[in-house]
Design a protein around this motif. Structure first.
Motif, PDB file in Angstrom:
ATOM      1  N   ILE A 173       0.841  -1.204   0.000  1.00 37.76           N
ATOM      2  CA  ILE A 173       0.000   0.000   0.000  1.00 37.76           C
ATOM      3  C   ILE A 173       0.871   1.247   0.000  1.00 37.76           C
ATOM      4  O   ILE A 173       0.668   2.182  -0.792  1.00 37.76           O
ATOM      5  CB  ILE A 173      -0.941  -0.002   1.219  1.00 37.76           C
ATOM      6  N   ALA A 174       1.871   1.265   0.892  1.00 39.03           N
ATOM      7  CA  ALA A 174       2.755   2.422   0.988  1.00 39.03           C
ATOM      8  C   ALA A 174       3.575   2.589  -0.287  1.00 39.03           C
ATOM      9  O   ALA A 174       3.736   3.704  -0.795  1.00 39.03           O
ATOM     10  CB  ALA A 174       3.680   2.278   2.197  1.00 39.03           C
ATOM     11  N   ALA A 175       4.101   1.488  -0.825  1.00 36.44           N
ATOM     12  CA  ALA A 175       4.946   1.567  -2.013  1.00 36.44           C
ATOM     13  C   ALA A 175       4.174   2.099  -3.213  1.00 36.44           C
ATOM     14  O   ALA A 175       4.654   2.988  -3.938  1.00 36.44           O
ATOM     15  CB  ALA A 175       5.531   0.190  -2.326  1.00 36.44           C
ATOM     16  N   VAL A 176       2.971   1.575  -3.428  1.00 33.90           N
ATOM     17  CA  VAL A 176       2.156   2.023  -4.554  1.00 33.90           C
ATOM     18  C   VAL A 176       1.799   3.495  -4.403  1.00 33.90           C
ATOM     19  O   VAL A 176       1.882   4.282  -5.357  1.00 33.90           O
ATOM     20  CB  VAL A 176       0.883   1.164  -4.680  1.00 33.90           C
ATOM     21  N   GLY A 177       1.398   3.894  -3.186  1.00 32.44           N
ATOM     22  CA  GLY A 177       1.031   5.289  -2.949  1.00 32.44           C
ATOM     23  C   GLY A 177       2.193   6.239  -3.189  1.00 32.44           C
ATOM     24  O   GLY A 177       2.035   7.287  -3.832  1.00 32.44           O
TER      25      GLY A 177
END
Length: 340
Positions: A206-210
């Motif tokens: 989630i953090a990486a994509v965001g």
């Protein structure tokens, strides 16, 4: 510039090694690396490393430290975006009601026993994320109705009003349902205790994509810092870019606090430090906000679990103790310059 970046990354690595090694059982940095290599690549452990040390590092401290880093990175990048898009050094996802919405979602789970039929174990983080993201969407919808141009001050004021309203509802639930109050208070203060690899494996993508999606807007954010009229004059679709960035930033914050609770001030402190040291170019600000924010969160969590051991402090309390004076410094220093 390269030297500063290398030093910043090195500090982050050292902070991770400290967080993994320091505790009731001290594990030297080289032994930490040996344990990681053993579990990842099957290398044989040194004779002086006990199975207990291996279990403590691999099962408890390593996932916790990495989760703290990922959470800090996500919150810091979210804060950097909010400050840039809204052109306000004190802006954050919390200002726009994301934390209030997530708290309300958590209160439904804790006080009313709401449970999802398929993924009951993930009910709290899912509802926290949905309500947090839903709040920013509501704020943007109301702001658009009030001001077609969606001026920054309209968005901020709308977020503050919505946050106050949702907080009032959550406080009412506190008064009506005494059971679960302690659990809710602890969640609102934030903590990485009892978090393992499962949470890390969910939050990291989630953090990486965001962060990657936000990085794609680095040029637009650079242009917008000179003013929306100038940005629009060279072809930037201000409303579309602003809406997309605010939603992605809110999703980063909502996804993070849904798992680890509400941890404030990281999104305020880290981007300011990065801009002070490295300048305002977002190709640098975005990735280094992630590194600095992750490092700050790792160190805050280390303090939270060691200073008053065996009692563990909420990590949100530690970040607030550090962040509140910083917030006051930023606010009053800018007032003296006539900016705020």
């Amino acid at each position: 510039m390269k030297t500063k970046i290398i030093v910043t990354i090195a500090i982050g690595v050292i902070a991770l090694l400290m967080a993994i090694g320091i505790g009731s059982v001290f594990v030297p940095p080289l032994d930490v690396l040996r344990i990681v290599a053993h579990n990842l690549f099957g290398l044989e452990l040194a004779e002086h490393i006990s199975p207990a040390q291996n279990g403590i590092v691999w099962s408890l401290r390593l996932p916790r430290a990495l989760l703290a880093f990922v959470a800090g990175a996500a919150l810091s990048v979210s804060g950097a975006v909010m400050q840039s898009v809204l052109r306000n050094p004190l802006a954050s996802s919390y200002t726009l009601g994301v934390s209030s919405g997530a708290s309300f979602g958590a209160s439904l789970v804790i006080f009313l026993g709401v449970s999802l039929p398929i993924a009951s174990m993930l009910t709290l983080p899912i509802l926290g994320f949905v309500f947090g993201l839903g709040t920013i969407l509501l704020v943007m919808a109301i702001a658009r109705q009030m001001d077609v141009r969606m001026e920054n001050h309209t968005i901020i004021l709308t977020g503050m009003v919505i946050a106050l309203f949702i907080n009032a509802i959550t406080t009412t639930l506190f008064a009506m349902f005494r059971e679960g109050t302690q659990r809710m208070v602890l969640w609102q203060m934030g903590s990485f205790s009892l978090q393992g690899w499962d949470t890390l494996l969910i939050l990291t993508p989630i953090a990486a994509v965001g962060i990657v999606l936000i990085y794609r807007f680095k040029m637009e954010m650079d242009v917008m810092t000179f003013g929306e009229e100038q940005a629009q004059g060279i072809g930037v679709n201000i409303r579309r870019v602003k809406l997309a960035l605010l939603i992605i930033a809110a999703a980063l914050t909502g996804g993070t606090i849904a798992f680890v609770g509400i941890i404030g001030f990281v999104d305020l402190v880290a981007p300011h430090i990065v801009r002070k040291i490295f300048g305002a170019a977002h190709r640098i600000v975005i990735p280094l906000s992630a590194v600095v924010g992750g490092t700050f969160m790792v160190l805050a969590d280390l303090v939270a679990r060691t200073v008053t051991a065996p009692v563990e402090l909420p990590v949100g309390a530690v970040t607030a103790i550090i962040g509140a004076p910083f917030f006051a410094y930023v606010f009053f220093s800018r007032r003296k310059k006539g900016v705020v």
